[in-house]
Design a protein around this motif. Structure first.
Motif, PDB file in Angstrom:
ATOM      1  N   GLY A  25      55.306   4.911-107.524  1.00  0.00           N
ATOM      2  CA  GLY A  25      54.076   4.192-107.790  1.00  0.00           C
ATOM      3  C   GLY A  25      52.801   4.957-107.530  1.00  0.00           C
ATOM      4  N   PHE A  26      52.807   6.282-107.594  1.00  0.00           N
ATOM      5  CA  PHE A  26      51.602   7.043-107.298  1.00  0.00           C
ATOM      6  C   PHE A  26      50.592   6.927-108.420  1.00  0.00           C
ATOM      7  N   ALA A  27      49.417   6.452-108.072  1.00  0.00           N
ATOM      8  CA  ALA A  27      48.280   6.412-108.989  1.00  0.00           C
ATOM      9  C   ALA A  27      47.026   6.412-108.134  1.00  0.00           C
ATOM     10  N   CYS A  28      46.131   7.334-108.392  1.00  0.00           N
ATOM     11  CA  CYS A  28      44.887   7.405-107.628  1.00  0.00           C
ATOM     12  C   CYS A  28      43.750   7.723-108.584  1.00  0.00           C
ATOM     13  N   GLU A  29      43.129   6.697-109.052  1.00  0.00           N
ATOM     14  CA  GLU A  29      42.015   6.859-109.984  1.00  0.00           C
ATOM     15  C   GLU A  29      40.774   7.312-109.225  1.00  0.00           C
ATOM     16  N   GLU A  30      40.142   8.360-109.708  1.00  0.00           N
ATOM     17  CA  GLU A  30      38.911   8.857-109.102  1.00  0.00           C
ATOM     18  C   GLU A  30      37.755   7.969-109.559  1.00  0.00           C
ATOM     19  N   THR A  31      37.099   7.284-108.607  1.00  0.00           N
ATOM     20  CA  THR A  31      35.938   6.453-108.921  1.00  0.00           C
ATOM     21  C   THR A  31      34.836   6.738-107.916  1.00  0.00           C
ATOM     22  N   ALA A  32      33.613   6.570-108.336  1.00  0.00           N
ATOM     23  CA  ALA A  32      32.465   6.740-107.440  1.00  0.00           C
ATOM     24  C   ALA A  32      31.406   5.717-107.807  1.00  0.00           C
ATOM     25  N   GLY A  33      31.308   4.676-107.014  1.00  0.00           N
ATOM     26  CA  GLY A  33      30.313   3.646-107.227  1.00  0.00           C
ATOM     27  C   GLY A  33      29.579   3.361-105.932  1.00  0.00           C
TER      28      GLY A  33
END
Length: 150
Positions: A25-33
């Protein structure tokens, strides 16, 4: 002794059996808010979230206490001793991680962040560590001064 155990837990050190499969289940979306920063990238010392990302990248990807210490203040309890390298050595080589960072409080000298570090290990469910991380900015360089369990 309890303080030492808490410090190790605060940097998400756990021991689990190694497995041959890829992390589940590896998922790491890069977000910057403004309300949340998520990722697993190398970070830098330009901001609190960037320093937190950098510390975790050095810990999980570079597997280097020396690199991780670049993101810590000189007076940080985490920076001392061999515990940091022992933690990186205990984690499987194919571990993956994802960090989520949200602001808690900010003062003129420091900022506190709600941090969730999710470890993805082979053949096991993800492991989650919730932390409160304090950063300090001096001369436009932001470093971590404290990591505690949340």
């Amino acid at each position: 002794m309890l303080a030492g155990l808490a410090a190790l837990a605060a940097v998400a050190v756990v021991t689990a059996p190694d497995g041959g499969a890829q992390p589940t289940g590896f998922a790491c979306e890069e977000t910057a808010g403004p309300d949340v920063v998520t990722g697993s990238g190398p970070g830098d010392t330009a901001s609190g979230p960037a320093a937190i990302l950098g510390f975790n990248h050095a810990y999980y990807v570079d597997r280097s206490a020396e690199q991780a210490r670049r993101f810590l203040t000189a007076d940080s309890a985490i920076a001392t001793g061999d515990r940091l390298q022992a933690g990186t050595n205990a984690a499987p080589a194919d571990i993956r991680h994802c960090v989520s960072i949200s602001p808690l409080t900010t003062s003129s000298e420091s900022a506190r962040w709600a941090v969730t570090v999710t470890e993805f290990r082979p053949s096991t469910e993800p492991w989650i560590a919730r932390q409160t991380v304090t950063t300090r900015t001096v001369d436009r360089v932001t470093l971590i001064s404290e990591i505690t369990l949340a």
